[in-house]
Scaffold this motif. Structure first.
Motif: not given
Length: 295
Positions: A91-96, A159-168, A173-179, A218-224
Protein backbone atom coordinates in the motif's frame (compact mmCIF):
# COMPACT_ATOMS: atom_id res chain seq x y z
CA UNK A 1 31.13 12.91 19.03
CA UNK A 2 30.37 13.30 22.71
CA UNK A 3 29.66 10.05 24.50
CA UNK A 4 27.57 9.87 27.64
CA UNK A 5 30.49 8.75 29.77
CA UNK A 6 33.63 10.75 30.55
CA UNK A 7 35.64 7.70 31.66
CA UNK A 8 38.05 5.80 29.45
CA UNK A 9 36.37 3.54 26.88
CA UNK A 10 36.14 -0.12 27.91
CA UNK A 11 38.02 -2.88 26.06
CA UNK A 12 36.20 -5.43 23.95
CA UNK A 13 36.94 -9.12 23.70
CA UNK A 14 35.24 -11.94 21.85
CA UNK A 15 33.40 -14.13 24.39
CA UNK A 16 34.88 -17.53 25.16
CA UNK A 17 34.04 -20.45 27.44
CA UNK A 18 30.90 -19.99 29.52
CA UNK A 19 30.49 -16.43 28.29
CA UNK A 20 30.28 -17.69 24.72
CA UNK A 21 27.73 -20.33 25.67
CA UNK A 22 25.41 -17.69 27.11
CA UNK A 23 26.17 -14.99 24.54
CA UNK A 24 23.41 -13.25 22.63
CA UNK A 25 23.28 -14.17 18.97
CA UNK A 26 22.99 -11.42 16.37
CA UNK A 27 21.60 -12.86 13.14
CA UNK A 28 22.54 -11.08 9.92
CA UNK A 29 22.84 -11.82 6.20
CA UNK A 30 26.09 -12.30 4.32
CA UNK A 31 26.42 -8.82 2.76
CA UNK A 32 29.81 -7.36 3.89
CA UNK A 33 28.35 -4.06 5.08
CA UNK A 34 25.53 -5.83 6.95
CA UNK A 35 28.13 -8.05 8.58
CA UNK A 36 30.20 -5.02 9.56
CA UNK A 37 27.25 -3.23 11.21
CA UNK A 38 26.39 -6.43 13.09
CA UNK A 39 29.96 -6.68 14.36
CA UNK A 40 29.84 -3.04 15.49
CA UNK A 41 26.92 -3.97 17.75
CA UNK A 42 28.47 -7.25 18.92
CA UNK A 43 31.84 -5.77 19.86
CA UNK A 44 30.25 -2.80 21.63
CA UNK A 45 27.96 -5.11 23.60
CA UNK A 46 30.91 -7.29 24.56
CA UNK A 47 32.69 -4.22 25.92
CA UNK A 48 29.66 -3.55 28.16
CA UNK A 49 29.73 -7.00 29.78
CA UNK A 50 26.99 -8.26 27.49
CA UNK A 51 28.52 -11.15 25.51
CA UNK A 52 27.31 -11.27 21.91
CA UNK A 53 28.32 -13.13 18.76
CA UNK A 54 27.44 -12.58 15.10
CA UNK A 55 25.71 -15.46 13.35
CA UNK A 56 25.43 -15.42 9.54
CA UNK A 57 22.00 -16.56 8.40
CA UNK A 58 20.81 -17.43 4.90
CA UNK A 59 17.17 -17.34 5.98
CA UNK A 60 14.84 -14.43 5.39
CA UNK A 61 15.20 -11.86 8.21
CA UNK A 62 11.44 -11.91 8.80
CA UNK A 63 11.50 -15.68 9.28
CA UNK A 64 14.28 -15.39 11.85
CA UNK A 65 12.27 -12.73 13.69
CA UNK A 66 9.10 -14.82 13.56
CA UNK A 67 10.79 -17.91 14.97
CA UNK A 68 11.85 -15.93 18.02
CA UNK A 69 14.87 -18.15 18.69
CA UNK A 70 17.49 -15.47 17.96
CA UNK A 71 18.25 -12.72 20.47
CA UNK A 72 18.75 -9.95 17.94
CA UNK A 73 18.19 -9.70 14.19
CA UNK A 74 19.89 -6.96 12.19
CA UNK A 75 18.09 -6.26 8.94
CA UNK A 76 17.30 -3.56 6.43
CA UNK A 77 13.99 -1.82 6.90
CA UNK A 78 12.82 -2.19 3.29
CA UNK A 79 13.37 -5.95 3.31
CA UNK A 80 11.88 -6.44 6.77
CA UNK A 81 8.77 -4.37 6.01
CA UNK A 82 8.16 -6.22 2.73
CA UNK A 83 8.57 -9.63 4.36
CA UNK A 84 6.79 -9.01 7.66
CA UNK A 85 3.63 -7.47 6.18
CA UNK A 86 3.45 -7.71 2.37
CA UNK A 87 -0.05 -6.19 2.22
CA UNK A 88 0.82 -3.10 4.25
CA UNK A 89 4.05 -2.70 2.31
CA UNK A 90 2.21 -2.92 -1.02
CA UNK A 91 0.00 0.00 0.00
CA UNK A 92 3.01 2.30 0.32
CA UNK A 93 4.03 4.42 -2.65
CA UNK A 94 7.64 5.62 -2.60
CA UNK A 95 7.82 4.77 1.13
CA UNK A 96 9.82 6.96 3.46
CA UNK A 97 12.11 5.52 6.12
CA UNK A 98 9.54 6.42 8.79
CA UNK A 99 6.75 4.60 6.94
CA UNK A 100 8.87 1.46 6.65
CA UNK A 101 9.62 1.54 10.36
CA UNK A 102 5.91 1.92 11.06
CA UNK A 103 5.09 -1.22 9.06
CA UNK A 104 7.78 -3.18 10.91
CA UNK A 105 6.69 -2.00 14.35
CA UNK A 106 3.02 -2.71 13.67
CA UNK A 107 3.81 -6.23 12.45
CA UNK A 108 5.89 -7.31 15.44
CA UNK A 109 4.14 -9.38 18.09
CA UNK A 110 4.77 -9.33 21.83
CA UNK A 111 7.83 -11.54 21.37
CA UNK A 112 9.97 -8.93 19.60
CA UNK A 113 10.77 -5.24 19.87
CA UNK A 114 12.23 -2.72 17.45
CA UNK A 115 15.30 -0.88 18.72
CA UNK A 116 16.42 2.51 17.40
CA UNK A 117 17.40 2.30 13.71
CA UNK A 118 20.79 3.65 12.74
CA UNK A 119 20.84 7.31 11.77
CA UNK A 120 22.08 6.70 8.22
CA UNK A 121 19.47 6.39 5.51
CA UNK A 122 20.54 4.03 2.74
CA UNK A 123 19.44 5.97 -0.29
CA UNK A 124 20.47 6.30 -3.92
CA UNK A 125 22.18 9.08 -5.81
CA UNK A 126 22.60 9.72 -9.51
CA UNK A 127 26.33 10.13 -10.00
CA UNK A 128 27.95 12.13 -12.80
CA UNK A 129 31.31 13.74 -13.47
CA UNK A 130 31.93 17.47 -13.26
CA UNK A 131 32.41 17.48 -17.06
CA UNK A 132 28.94 16.03 -17.62
CA UNK A 133 27.48 18.56 -15.20
CA UNK A 134 29.20 21.45 -16.98
CA UNK A 135 28.22 20.29 -20.48
CA UNK A 136 24.57 20.02 -19.45
CA UNK A 137 24.38 22.99 -17.04
CA UNK A 138 23.48 20.67 -14.15
CA UNK A 139 24.06 22.13 -10.67
CA UNK A 140 27.00 20.38 -8.98
CA UNK A 141 25.20 20.36 -5.61
CA UNK A 142 21.80 19.68 -7.04
CA UNK A 143 19.08 17.07 -7.10
CA UNK A 144 17.86 14.66 -9.73
CA UNK A 145 14.82 16.87 -10.28
CA UNK A 146 17.04 19.66 -11.65
CA UNK A 147 15.27 20.75 -14.90
CA UNK A 148 18.65 20.72 -16.64
CA UNK A 149 18.96 16.99 -15.90
CA UNK A 150 15.49 16.29 -17.35
CA UNK A 151 16.42 18.23 -20.48
CA UNK A 152 19.63 16.27 -20.94
CA UNK A 153 18.31 12.86 -19.86
CA UNK A 154 17.11 11.65 -23.27
CA UNK A 155 20.72 11.57 -24.51
CA UNK A 156 22.30 10.07 -21.41
CA UNK A 157 23.53 6.51 -20.93
CA UNK A 158 22.62 5.64 -17.34
CA UNK A 159 23.81 2.64 -15.33
CA UNK A 160 21.82 1.10 -12.50
CA UNK A 161 22.69 -1.52 -9.89
CA UNK A 162 20.96 -4.95 -10.18
CA UNK A 163 18.77 -4.59 -7.07
CA UNK A 164 17.14 -1.36 -8.25
CA UNK A 165 13.48 -2.09 -9.05
CA UNK A 166 12.09 -0.96 -12.42
CA UNK A 167 14.35 2.07 -13.01
CA UNK A 168 12.87 3.04 -16.40
CA UNK A 169 9.28 3.79 -15.29
CA UNK A 170 10.48 5.42 -12.07
CA UNK A 171 12.81 7.76 -13.93
CA UNK A 172 10.04 8.59 -16.38
CA UNK A 173 7.27 9.09 -13.83
CA UNK A 174 9.20 10.92 -11.15
CA UNK A 175 11.89 12.80 -13.07
CA UNK A 176 10.50 12.99 -16.62
CA UNK A 177 13.59 11.15 -17.79
CA UNK A 178 13.75 8.65 -20.67
CA UNK A 179 17.44 7.71 -20.97
CA UNK A 180 19.05 6.82 -24.27
CA UNK A 181 20.28 3.60 -22.67
CA UNK A 182 19.99 1.73 -19.36
CA UNK A 183 22.89 -0.52 -18.34
CA UNK A 184 22.66 -2.91 -15.38
CA UNK A 185 25.90 -3.76 -13.55
CA UNK A 186 27.55 -3.83 -10.14
CA UNK A 187 28.24 -0.52 -8.43
CA UNK A 188 32.03 -0.63 -8.80
CA UNK A 189 31.71 -1.40 -12.49
CA UNK A 190 29.17 1.39 -12.96
CA UNK A 191 31.32 4.02 -11.26
CA UNK A 192 34.36 2.99 -13.25
CA UNK A 193 32.30 3.33 -16.44
CA UNK A 194 31.25 6.85 -15.41
CA UNK A 195 34.87 7.82 -14.74
CA UNK A 196 36.00 6.46 -18.12
CA UNK A 197 33.03 8.11 -19.92
CA UNK A 198 31.56 4.78 -21.01
CA UNK A 199 28.45 5.88 -19.13
CA UNK A 200 27.15 9.40 -18.54
CA UNK A 201 25.61 8.66 -15.15
CA UNK A 202 24.99 5.87 -12.66
CA UNK A 203 22.44 5.31 -9.92
CA UNK A 204 24.30 3.87 -6.93
CA UNK A 205 24.03 3.88 -3.16
CA UNK A 206 24.87 7.28 -1.69
CA UNK A 207 27.36 5.78 0.79
CA UNK A 208 29.66 4.32 -1.88
CA UNK A 209 33.17 5.54 -0.95
CA UNK A 210 34.31 6.05 -4.56
CA UNK A 211 31.92 8.99 -4.94
CA UNK A 212 34.07 11.08 -2.62
CA UNK A 213 37.40 9.52 -3.52
CA UNK A 214 36.94 10.11 -7.25
CA UNK A 215 35.47 13.59 -6.87
CA UNK A 216 32.18 12.62 -8.52
CA UNK A 217 28.99 14.64 -8.26
CA UNK A 218 26.05 12.95 -6.52
CA UNK A 219 22.62 14.31 -7.35
CA UNK A 220 20.26 13.47 -4.51
CA UNK A 221 17.05 11.51 -5.04
CA UNK A 222 14.92 14.25 -3.49
CA UNK A 223 11.62 12.80 -4.73
CA UNK A 224 12.44 9.30 -3.39
CA UNK A 225 12.00 7.59 -6.73
CA UNK A 226 14.29 4.84 -5.49
CA UNK A 227 14.17 2.88 -2.22
CA UNK A 228 15.37 4.35 1.05
CA UNK A 229 16.01 2.16 4.06
CA UNK A 230 17.87 1.90 7.34
CA UNK A 231 19.55 -0.82 9.33
CA UNK A 232 17.20 -1.82 12.14
CA UNK A 233 17.88 -4.12 15.11
CA UNK A 234 14.94 -6.26 16.21
CA UNK A 235 15.47 -7.71 19.69
CA UNK A 236 13.72 -10.51 21.53
CA UNK A 237 11.27 -9.15 24.12
CA UNK A 238 12.91 -11.40 26.71
CA UNK A 239 16.13 -9.37 26.67
CA UNK A 240 14.86 -5.97 25.47
CA UNK A 241 15.22 -4.38 28.91
CA UNK A 242 18.74 -5.76 29.27
CA UNK A 243 20.13 -4.09 26.14
CA UNK A 244 22.84 -1.62 27.25
CA UNK A 245 22.43 2.06 26.47
CA UNK A 246 25.36 1.83 24.06
CA UNK A 247 22.91 0.49 21.46
CA UNK A 248 21.22 3.90 21.35
CA UNK A 249 24.61 5.65 21.11
CA UNK A 250 25.62 3.38 18.23
CA UNK A 251 22.40 4.08 16.36
CA UNK A 252 23.04 7.82 16.61
CA UNK A 253 26.71 7.54 15.62
CA UNK A 254 26.13 5.30 12.60
CA UNK A 255 25.32 8.15 10.22
CA UNK A 256 26.04 8.56 6.51
CA UNK A 257 29.68 9.52 7.11
CA UNK A 258 30.14 6.43 9.27
CA UNK A 259 28.81 4.17 6.52
CA UNK A 260 31.18 5.71 3.98
CA UNK A 261 34.08 5.09 6.39
CA UNK A 262 33.05 1.49 7.06
CA UNK A 263 32.59 0.76 3.37
CA UNK A 264 36.01 2.22 2.63
CA UNK A 265 37.56 -0.03 5.29
CA UNK A 266 36.13 -3.25 3.84
CA UNK A 267 36.41 -2.31 0.16
CA UNK A 268 38.79 -4.03 -2.23
CA UNK A 269 41.16 -6.98 -2.10
CA UNK A 270 43.16 -5.36 0.71
CA UNK A 271 40.09 -4.43 2.74
CA UNK A 272 39.60 -5.40 6.36
CA UNK A 273 37.24 -8.14 7.47
CA UNK A 274 33.88 -6.95 8.82
CA UNK A 275 35.02 -7.63 12.40
CA UNK A 276 38.32 -5.78 11.90
CA UNK A 277 36.57 -2.80 10.30
CA UNK A 278 33.98 -2.70 13.09
CA UNK A 279 36.67 -2.72 15.77
CA UNK A 280 38.71 -0.02 14.01
CA UNK A 281 35.67 2.25 13.75
CA UNK A 282 34.65 1.66 17.38
CA UNK A 283 38.16 2.56 18.56
CA UNK A 284 38.31 5.68 16.40
CA UNK A 285 34.90 6.84 17.65
CA UNK A 286 35.82 6.23 21.29
CA UNK A 287 33.37 3.43 21.97
CA UNK A 288 36.01 0.87 22.93
CA UNK A 289 39.64 0.95 23.99
CA UNK A 290 42.45 0.31 21.55
CA UNK A 291 43.59 -3.33 21.82
CA UNK A 292 46.99 -3.84 23.44
CA UNK A 293 48.30 -5.79 20.44
CA UNK A 294 47.70 -2.94 17.97
CA UNK A 295 50.93 -1.54 16.53
Amino acid sequence: MALTSCSSPPPTEEPTGRAAEGAWTIAVGDHPLDQTIANVYALALNSRDTPAVVETSDRRPADVVAEGETDLVLGRSLTLARQLDPEAFAELEQPSSAELLGVIEDSLDDQAQLLDPIAAVLGSSLVITSITAELNDIATEGEVDDPAFADACDELRIGVRPDLPAPEPLLAEVYDCDPAEIVVAGENELLNAVITAELDAAIVTTSHPDIQEQGLIALTDAERAFPQEQYVPVVSAEIAEEVPGVAVELAQALNEDALVTLRRLIDGDQGLTPQEAAEYWLVQEGFVAEPEDWG
